[in-house]
Motif scaffolding. Structure first.
Motif, PDB file in Angstrom:
ATOM      1  N   ALA A 188      -4.622  10.945  -9.431  1.00  0.00           N
ATOM      2  CA  ALA A 188      -4.434  11.939 -10.490  1.00  0.00           C
ATOM      3  C   ALA A 188      -5.736  12.680 -10.756  1.00  0.00           C
ATOM      4  CB  ALA A 188      -3.943  11.276 -11.771  1.00  0.00           C
ATOM      5  N   THR A 189      -5.588  13.928 -11.214  1.00  0.00           N
ATOM      6  CA  THR A 189      -6.759  14.756 -11.530  1.00  0.00           C
ATOM      7  C   THR A 189      -7.053  14.776 -13.024  1.00  0.00           C
ATOM      8  OG1 THR A 189      -5.379  16.740 -11.728  1.00  0.00           O
ATOM      9  CG2 THR A 189      -6.301  16.253  -9.546  1.00  0.00           C
ATOM     10  N   ASN A 190      -6.147  14.214 -13.841  1.00  0.00           N
ATOM     11  CA  ASN A 190      -6.342  14.233 -15.288  1.00  0.00           C
ATOM     12  C   ASN A 190      -5.782  12.955 -15.893  1.00  0.00           C
ATOM     13  OD1 ASN A 190      -3.382  14.807 -16.252  1.00  0.00           O
ATOM     14  ND2 ASN A 190      -3.798  16.337 -14.639  1.00  0.00           N
ATOM     15  N   LEU A 191      -6.191  12.674 -17.135  1.00  0.00           N
ATOM     16  CA  LEU A 191      -5.837  11.413 -17.784  1.00  0.00           C
ATOM     17  C   LEU A 191      -4.344  11.323 -18.078  1.00  0.00           C
ATOM     18  CD1 LEU A 191      -6.841   8.762 -18.940  1.00  0.00           C
ATOM     19  CD2 LEU A 191      -7.305   9.948 -21.111  1.00  0.00           C
ATOM     20  N   GLU A 192      -3.725  12.427 -18.417  1.00  0.00           N
ATOM     21  CA  GLU A 192      -2.287  12.400 -18.743  1.00  0.00           C
ATOM     22  C   GLU A 192      -1.469  11.947 -17.533  1.00  0.00           C
ATOM     23  OE1 GLU A 192       1.294  15.363 -20.359  1.00  0.00           O
ATOM     24  OE2 GLU A 192      -0.764  16.107 -20.137  1.00  0.00           O
ATOM     25  N   ASP A 193      -1.723  12.534 -16.396  1.00  0.00           N
ATOM     26  CA  ASP A 193      -0.996  12.138 -15.185  1.00  0.00           C
ATOM     27  C   ASP A 193      -1.330  10.703 -14.799  1.00  0.00           C
ATOM     28  OD1 ASP A 193       0.138  14.618 -15.061  1.00  0.00           O
ATOM     29  OD2 ASP A 193      -1.203  15.397 -13.504  1.00  0.00           O
ATOM     30  N   HIS A 194      -2.578  10.346 -14.988  1.00  0.00           N
ATOM     31  CA  HIS A 194      -2.975   8.972 -14.658  1.00  0.00           C
ATOM     32  C   HIS A 194      -2.243   7.971 -15.536  1.00  0.00           C
ATOM     33  CE1 HIS A 194      -5.350   5.556 -13.464  1.00  0.00           C
ATOM     34  NE2 HIS A 194      -5.825   5.384 -14.695  1.00  0.00           N
ATOM     35  N   ASN A 195      -2.138   8.258 -16.825  1.00  0.00           N
ATOM     36  CA  ASN A 195      -1.428   7.347 -17.724  1.00  0.00           C
ATOM     37  C   ASN A 195       0.035   7.207 -17.319  1.00  0.00           C
ATOM     38  OD1 ASN A 195      -3.658   6.725 -19.269  1.00  0.00           O
ATOM     39  ND2 ASN A 195      -3.290   8.362 -20.774  1.00  0.00           N
ATOM     40  N   SER A 196       0.639   8.287 -16.841  1.00  0.00           N
ATOM     41  CA  SER A 196       2.021   8.218 -16.360  1.00  0.00           C
ATOM     42  C   SER A 196       2.110   7.319 -15.130  1.00  0.00           C
ATOM     43  CB  SER A 196       2.534   9.616 -16.028  1.00  0.00           C
ATOM     44  OG  SER A 196       2.570  10.436 -17.167  1.00  0.00           O
ATOM     45  N   ASN A 197       1.145   7.449 -14.236  1.00  0.00           N
ATOM     46  CA  ASN A 197       1.127   6.596 -13.040  1.00  0.00           C
ATOM     47  C   ASN A 197       0.922   5.133 -13.411  1.00  0.00           C
ATOM     48  OD1 ASN A 197       1.422   8.845 -11.373  1.00  0.00           O
ATOM     49  ND2 ASN A 197      -0.788   9.094 -11.092  1.00  0.00           N
ATOM     50  N   VAL A 198       0.076   4.895 -14.415  1.00  0.00           N
ATOM     51  CA  VAL A 198      -0.166   3.525 -14.874  1.00  0.00           C
ATOM     52  C   VAL A 198       1.111   2.938 -15.464  1.00  0.00           C
ATOM     53  CG1 VAL A 198      -1.403   2.102 -16.557  1.00  0.00           C
ATOM     54  CG2 VAL A 198      -2.635   3.836 -15.237  1.00  0.00           C
ATOM     55  N   ALA A 199       1.835   3.735 -16.216  1.00  0.00           N
ATOM     56  CA  ALA A 199       3.085   3.259 -16.822  1.00  0.00           C
ATOM     57  C   ALA A 199       4.084   2.848 -15.739  1.00  0.00           C
ATOM     58  CB  ALA A 199       3.674   4.341 -17.720  1.00  0.00           C
ATOM     59  N   VAL A 200       4.163   3.634 -14.678  1.00  0.00           N
ATOM     60  CA  VAL A 200       5.052   3.295 -13.565  1.00  0.00           C
ATOM     61  C   VAL A 200       4.627   1.970 -12.933  1.00  0.00           C
ATOM     62  CG1 VAL A 200       5.824   3.988 -11.262  1.00  0.00           C
ATOM     63  CG2 VAL A 200       5.656   5.688 -13.081  1.00  0.00           C
ATOM     64  N   TRP A 201       3.337   1.805 -12.733  1.00  0.00           N
ATOM     65  CA  TRP A 201       2.831   0.571 -12.132  1.00  0.00           C
ATOM     66  C   TRP A 201       3.099  -0.642 -13.034  1.00  0.00           C
ATOM     67  CZ3 TRP A 201       2.113  -2.409  -8.449  1.00  0.00           C
ATOM     68  CH2 TRP A 201       1.218  -3.483  -8.474  1.00  0.00           C
ATOM     69  N   ARG A 202       2.927  -0.485 -14.350  1.00  0.00           N
ATOM     70  CA  ARG A 202       3.199  -1.589 -15.273  1.00  0.00           C
ATOM     71  C   ARG A 202       4.668  -1.991 -15.218  1.00  0.00           C
ATOM     72  NH1 ARG A 202      -1.681  -3.157 -15.174  1.00  0.00           N
ATOM     73  NH2 ARG A 202      -3.165  -2.017 -16.489  1.00  0.00           N
ATOM     74  N   GLN A 203       5.538  -1.012 -15.057  1.00  0.00           N
ATOM     75  CA  GLN A 203       6.970  -1.304 -14.950  1.00  0.00           C
ATOM     76  C   GLN A 203       7.256  -2.095 -13.670  1.00  0.00           C
ATOM     77  OE1 GLN A 203       9.376  -0.808 -17.158  1.00  0.00           O
ATOM     78  NE2 GLN A 203      10.921  -1.710 -15.765  1.00  0.00           N
ATOM     79  N   ILE A 204       6.617  -1.685 -12.589  1.00  0.00           N
ATOM     80  CA  ILE A 204       6.778  -2.407 -11.330  1.00  0.00           C
ATOM     81  C   ILE A 204       6.281  -3.842 -11.463  1.00  0.00           C
ATOM     82  CG2 ILE A 204       5.974  -2.536  -8.929  1.00  0.00           C
ATOM     83  CD1 ILE A 204       5.872   0.541  -8.953  1.00  0.00           C
ATOM     84  N   GLU A 205       5.137  -4.018 -12.131  1.00  0.00           N
ATOM     85  CA  GLU A 205       4.600  -5.367 -12.353  1.00  0.00           C
ATOM     86  C   GLU A 205       5.563  -6.214 -13.159  1.00  0.00           C
ATOM     87  OE1 GLU A 205      -0.164  -5.565 -12.427  1.00  0.00           O
ATOM     88  OE2 GLU A 205       0.702  -4.424 -14.085  1.00  0.00           O
ATOM     89  N   ALA A 206       6.148  -5.619 -14.201  1.00  0.00           N
ATOM     90  CA  ALA A 206       7.082  -6.363 -15.052  1.00  0.00           C
ATOM     91  C   ALA A 206       8.328  -6.780 -14.278  1.00  0.00           C
ATOM     92  CB  ALA A 206       7.465  -5.514 -16.266  1.00  0.00           C
ATOM     93  N   GLU A 207       8.841  -5.872 -13.442  1.00  0.00           N
ATOM     94  CA  GLU A 207      10.023  -6.202 -12.661  1.00  0.00           C
ATOM     95  C   GLU A 207       9.741  -7.314 -11.659  1.00  0.00           C
ATOM     96  OE1 GLU A 207      11.051  -2.481 -10.951  1.00  0.00           O
ATOM     97  OE2 GLU A 207      11.908  -1.644 -12.827  1.00  0.00           O
ATOM     98  N   ARG A 208       8.568  -7.271 -11.056  1.00  0.00           N
ATOM     99  CA  ARG A 208       8.193  -8.309 -10.096  1.00  0.00           C
ATOM    100  C   ARG A 208       8.035  -9.644 -10.788  1.00  0.00           C
ATOM    101  NH1 ARG A 208       3.713  -5.159  -6.292  1.00  0.00           N
ATOM    102  NH2 ARG A 208       5.228  -3.832  -5.182  1.00  0.00           N
ATOM    103  N   ALA A 209       7.482  -9.619 -12.007  1.00  0.00           N
ATOM    104  CA  ALA A 209       7.311 -10.860 -12.759  1.00  0.00           C
ATOM    105  C   ALA A 209       8.666 -11.474 -13.086  1.00  0.00           C
ATOM    106  CB  ALA A 209       6.513 -10.599 -14.032  1.00  0.00           C
ATOM    107  N   ASN A 210       9.626 -10.628 -13.474  1.00  0.00           N
ATOM    108  CA  ASN A 210      10.977 -11.115 -13.782  1.00  0.00           C
ATOM    109  C   ASN A 210      11.660 -11.682 -12.545  1.00  0.00           C
ATOM    110  OD1 ASN A 210      10.774 -10.394 -16.496  1.00  0.00           O
ATOM    111  ND2 ASN A 210      11.589  -8.333 -16.148  1.00  0.00           N
ATOM    112  N   ASP A 211      11.482 -10.980 -11.418  1.00  0.00           N
ATOM    113  CA  ASP A 211      12.088 -11.456 -10.165  1.00  0.00           C
ATOM    114  C   ASP A 211      11.452 -12.764  -9.710  1.00  0.00           C
ATOM    115  OD1 ASP A 211      13.700  -9.255 -10.160  1.00  0.00           O
ATOM    116  OD2 ASP A 211      12.476  -8.098  -8.771  1.00  0.00           O
ATOM    117  N   GLY A 212      10.166 -12.903 -10.021  1.00  0.00           N
ATOM    118  CA  GLY A 212       9.442 -14.095  -9.563  1.00  0.00           C
ATOM    119  C   GLY A 212       9.662 -15.309 -10.406  1.00  0.00           C
TER     120      GLY A 212
END
Length: 385
Positions: free
Chosen positions: A361-385
């Protein structure tokens, strides 16, 4: 009468020369023609072997049709004294010319058993395999992790045979302490080092080693290789980089190495750090924090705590300005080249994207959106695990 005798002698000389020329031409054709081997073989050249002995062995194994032509050809091409000890694959129908080249060119063994020690970040895995000359493919004999347990019988047998090739492969991103420790645990090597070399000074790549060799000699080879890589990359660096010395380039390369294992992504990651350095922004990269905790000795084995992200160490790039004082691992050639020739981007952020790569990302807003997506992926993996 004397004229008649001279004429006959001259005639005989001409005929003799033609005969010699014909024999030479025939021998040359035989030397380069396809040989009698119906299937590939694994041929061994013993230490201290002579061309005469090797020639006799080749005749016994049906690899050549004429010992005389083989030796004459080797002499004529000045290769008789260039025999190389080892085990070499001789393909089916190989000509005498090809065989001479195979057994004199040197390099790594191309046949027989091979033991590969793969030094990773967490452990060392040993692969024992043997080349099947008929198929030119390796047959796996054993695989195990270096530990205090007794190695498998196949490994012991290959070592006892005395003709195996040994190699060590150092993973990119391994620290100097990890590398020194892993080499010292390889049973064919002499462990003569207790202090690791300077961080970042070892080139992680493939090295041929020998039974009885010292760990210090291998580390020296690795340092020499890394120095060559760094010097060449520095000489070919891009203009305008915020790096004043090759040592700074090595530090940045080590961070890039720890941030991504994807070769095609390294120059993008490099561009993020270069952009941050140019803007006076802190690098804020987790691997530097981890190195400040472990000092490169072992693996943290857990996530970072908030207190650790705020903790002051010389390597914590969430706290310090610019680059840390030393590399945090041994970067490979691709990471070094990426640090000195990064992509041209406006990126100043990146985060894992769940595929093994990163979202930039080139700016903080887009980066925060990318981080939110990654946190969701982490949460789903934790539930699956």
């Amino acid at each position: 009468m004397w004229r008649h005798i001279a004429s006959n002698a001259f005639t005989f000389l001409i005929v003799g020369l033609f005969l010699v020329a014909g024999v030479v031409a025939w021998g040359t054709r035989q030397y380069s023609a396809a040989g009698p081997l119906e299937a590939a073989i694994c041929f061994e050249v013993p230490g201290g072997g002579t061309m005469s002995r090797v020639t006799a062995d080749l005749v016994d194994q049906g690899a050549i049709s004429s010992a005389f032509i083989f030796e004459v050809g080797a002499d004529y091409t000045e290769k008789s004294g260039l025999l190389k000890q080892g085990r070499f694959r001789v393909p089916e129908a190989a000509s005498m010319e090809e065989i001479v080249d195979i057994i004199t060119r040197g390099g790594r063994n191309t046949c027989g058993a091979e033991v590969i020690y793969r030094v990773g970040i967490n452990r060392t895995i040993v692969d024992v395999r043997e080349l099947d000359p008929a198929t030119n493919e390796f047959v796996e004999l054993a695989g195990f992790v270096v530990s205090d347990e007794e190695p498998p019988a196949a490994y012991q047998e290959v070592k006892a045979d005395g003709g195996a090739t040994f190699r060590v492969v150092i993973a990119e991103g391994a620290t100097s302490w990890q590398t020194m420790t892993a080499l010292s645990q390889i049973d064919i090597l002499q462990a003569d080092v207790t202090e690791p070399p300077a961080e970042g000074s070892l080139a992680p790549r493939d090295y041929e080693i020998s039974d009885g060799e010292t760990v210090s000699s291998i580390l020296t080879r690795m340092q020499e290789a890394q120095a060559v890589i760094l010097d060449e990359a520095w000489d070919n660096r891009a203009n305008g980089l915020p790096l004043e010395t090759p040592e700074e380039a090595l530090i940045l390369a080590s961070i890039i190495e720890k941030e991504t294992s994807i070769r095609d992504e390294r120059r993008q990651v490099a561009s993020v750090f270069v952009n941050r350095l140019n803007r006076g922004m802190r690098l804020q990269t987790d691997p530097t924090v981890i190195y400040g905790i472990t000092q490169g000795e072992g693996v943290l084995g857990r996530g970072l705590r908030q207190s650790e992200l705020r903790g002051a160490t010389p390597w914590n790039t969430y706290v310090i300005e610019g680059l840390p004082p030393t590399p945090i691992a041994n970067p490979g050639q691709a990471a070094i080249e990426a640090a000195l020739n990064p992509d041209t981007t406006d990126y100043i952020f990146f985060v894992a994207d769940g595929t093994g790569g990163h979202a930039f990302a080139t700016n903080l807003e887009d980066h925060n959106s990318n981080v939110a997506v990654w946190r969701q992926i982490e949460a789903e993996r934790a539930n699956d695990g």
